[in-house]
Scaffold this motif. Structure first.
Motif: not given
Length: 83
Positions: A8-9, A12-13, A24, A72-73
């Motif tokens: 899931t990472l 990601k930002k 990123t 989300d981040y």
């Protein structure tokens, strides 16, 4: 912090606690004996000043202990993430 699957990472930002987007996530580094994540490997945003960070080639390394939240981040403490 809640448990998070490594997949899931992916891409990601990464943002500092003061709202600056660092880059990123590209990979993670872990201690192979303990299995603990040690660093986030980040591709920095163009124009981001990496001079105070641990770097190698075009990658930025942020200690996992600097991670404050993953949603989300990936939010990292801006002081703990510097070398």
């Amino acid at each position: 912090m809640k448990l998070t699957f490594s997949r899931t990472l992916s891409k990601k930002k990464v943002m500092s606690t003061d709202g600056v987007v660092i880059g990123t996530i590209r990979n993670i580094m872990a201690d192979y004996k303990s299995g603990e994540v040690t660093d986030l490997v980040v591709k920095p945003e163009s124009g981001f000043d990496t001079s105070n960070y641990k770097t190698e080639d075009d990658k930025l390394f942020i200690p996992f202990e600097a991670v404050k939240d993953i949603r989300d981040y990936i939010v990292v403490d801006r002081f703990m993430s510097k070398k």
